[in-house]
Design an enzyme around this catalytic site. Sequence first.
Site, PDB file in Angstrom:
ATOM      1  N   GLU A 176      -5.991   9.860   9.405  1.00 28.81           N
ATOM      2  CA  GLU A 176      -4.556   9.659   9.571  1.00 28.81           C
ATOM      3  C   GLU A 176      -4.170  10.811  10.945  1.00 28.81           C
ATOM      4  O   GLU A 176      -3.340  10.249  11.626  1.00 28.81           O
ATOM      5  CB  GLU A 176      -3.620  10.051   8.567  1.00 28.81           C
ATOM      6  CG  GLU A 176      -3.667   8.901   7.537  1.00 28.81           C
ATOM      7  CD  GLU A 176      -2.477   8.674   6.683  1.00 28.81           C
ATOM      8  OE1 GLU A 176      -1.318   9.572   6.609  1.00 28.81           O
ATOM      9  OE2 GLU A 176      -2.250   7.883   5.991  1.00 28.81           O
ATOM     10  N   ASP A 209       0.925  -1.299  -0.094  1.00 28.88           N
ATOM     11  CA  ASP A 209       0.158   0.077   0.179  1.00 28.88           C
ATOM     12  C   ASP A 209       0.756   1.122  -0.059  1.00 28.88           C
ATOM     13  O   ASP A 209       2.162   1.093   0.232  1.00 28.88           O
ATOM     14  CB  ASP A 209      -0.910  -0.050   1.245  1.00 28.88           C
ATOM     15  CG  ASP A 209      -1.698   1.284   1.386  1.00 28.88           C
ATOM     16  OD1 ASP A 209      -2.473   1.757   0.581  1.00 28.88           O
ATOM     17  OD2 ASP A 209      -1.667   2.061   2.383  1.00 28.88           O
ATOM     18  N   SER A 210       0.291   2.341  -0.223  1.00 24.78           N
ATOM     19  CA  SER A 210       1.055   3.599  -0.208  1.00 24.78           C
ATOM     20  C   SER A 210       1.670   4.031   1.258  1.00 24.78           C
ATOM     21  O   SER A 210       2.506   4.855   1.511  1.00 24.78           O
ATOM     22  CB  SER A 210      -0.032   4.839  -0.593  1.00 24.78           C
ATOM     23  OG  SER A 210      -1.109   4.814   0.343  1.00 24.78           O
ATOM     24  N   CYS A 246     -11.515   3.161  -0.532  1.00 28.46           N
ATOM     25  CA  CYS A 246     -10.038   3.648  -0.198  1.00 28.46           C
ATOM     26  C   CYS A 246      -9.855   3.118   1.265  1.00 28.46           C
ATOM     27  O   CYS A 246     -10.622   2.676   2.057  1.00 28.46           O
ATOM     28  CB  CYS A 246     -10.357   5.204   0.050  1.00 28.46           C
ATOM     29  SG  CYS A 246      -8.876   5.911   0.944  1.00 28.46           S
ATOM     30  N   CYS A 263      -4.108  -1.121  -1.908  1.00 37.94           N
ATOM     31  CA  CYS A 263      -4.413   0.199  -2.121  1.00 37.94           C
ATOM     32  C   CYS A 263      -5.335   0.580  -3.415  1.00 37.94           C
ATOM     33  O   CYS A 263      -4.957   0.282  -4.464  1.00 37.94           O
ATOM     34  CB  CYS A 263      -3.142   1.072  -2.260  1.00 37.94           C
ATOM     35  SG  CYS A 263      -3.118   2.902  -2.660  1.00 37.94           S
TER      36      CYS A 263
HETATM   37  N1  DGL Z   1      -4.288   3.552   0.163  1.00 33.97           N
HETATM   38  C1  DGL Z   1      -4.967   4.805  -0.613  1.00 33.97           C
HETATM   39  C2  DGL Z   1      -6.201   4.176  -1.265  1.00 33.97           C
HETATM   40  O1  DGL Z   1      -6.766   3.205  -1.025  1.00 33.97           O
HETATM   41  C3  DGL Z   1      -5.216   5.978   0.258  1.00 33.97           C
HETATM   42  C4  DGL Z   1      -4.227   6.836   0.681  1.00 33.97           C
HETATM   43  C5  DGL Z   1      -3.395   7.300  -0.443  1.00 33.97           C
HETATM   44  O2  DGL Z   1      -3.849   8.382  -1.054  1.00 33.97           O
HETATM   45  O3  DGL Z   1      -1.942   6.790  -0.442  1.00 33.97           O
HETATM   46  O4  DGL Z   1      -6.437   4.986  -2.408  1.00 33.97           O
END
Ligand code: DGL
Length: 268
Positions: free
Chosen positions: A154, A12-13, A188, A75
Amino acid sequence: MTDKNRYIGIFDSGIGGLTVAGSIMRALPHENVIYFGDTAHLPYGTKSEKQIRSYCRKDVSFLNRYDLKALVIACNTADSVARETLEQEFDLPIYGVIEPASRKAARSTLNNRIGIMATSATVRSGAYEKMIRKYNPDAEVFSLACPLLVPLVENGRYKKDDIVVTTILREYIEQLTVHDIDTIVLGCTHYPLLYDAIRSIVPYITIISSSDAAAQTLKKALKEKNDLSHENGGIHKYFVSDDAEHFHENALVFIGEDLIGDVEQVNI
Ligand code: DGL
């Protein structure tokens, strides 16, 4: 390590993908899992497609150093923008979040009107619309970028009795309910934490979490391939590209203390 005990690689990011990892670990407690969070580059949801693809390539190259039986794009932004690139460049069984959540939404709706809440990049990609229509060609899909929600969560603001949270959510959700939707997809990784707050605003709407849907799909796929790990297993490794301690502290609300282990910072 026997074949079945190979790792499930999840990326994930940053931290949000832990909602997906948590759902996977609960659904598949015997599996060995490696999680990579690209915390040095989050958020992805506000970045260009080119940049997101380039980060994802590095994330998967790191995970691919391990013996993986499955790769999970945890993600929504990465799955909607970089899925094709990753499938072309890596010889791995790839699972994501968009397809499972879309399939569930397409089959749950009774009036064929579905709302998507997601990051700007996910909405721009049109990935949810495309996938939902694949399963339900009659569906009308209304997508809404909700850029305030990731920073809100967050910063620990996600509870249903938090006036800031409900005010922002109400403003977003009203833009979807005007379309008479009967289903909302939480498109998300961070939004499952807002489930109770969203539920209190629209108690009559079906809410679909992409995190849970992804875990169920992965479980079914591994079972069909006779690739479920039944013994030993349950090892969870965590890697991040920025400060490990900060990640560990913030991880608890996303995944729970029972599932978070040691976190190591790596350069990728
Ligand atoms: N993990 C991202 C998503 O599910 C959300 C956080 C980001 O923008 O990196 O879209």
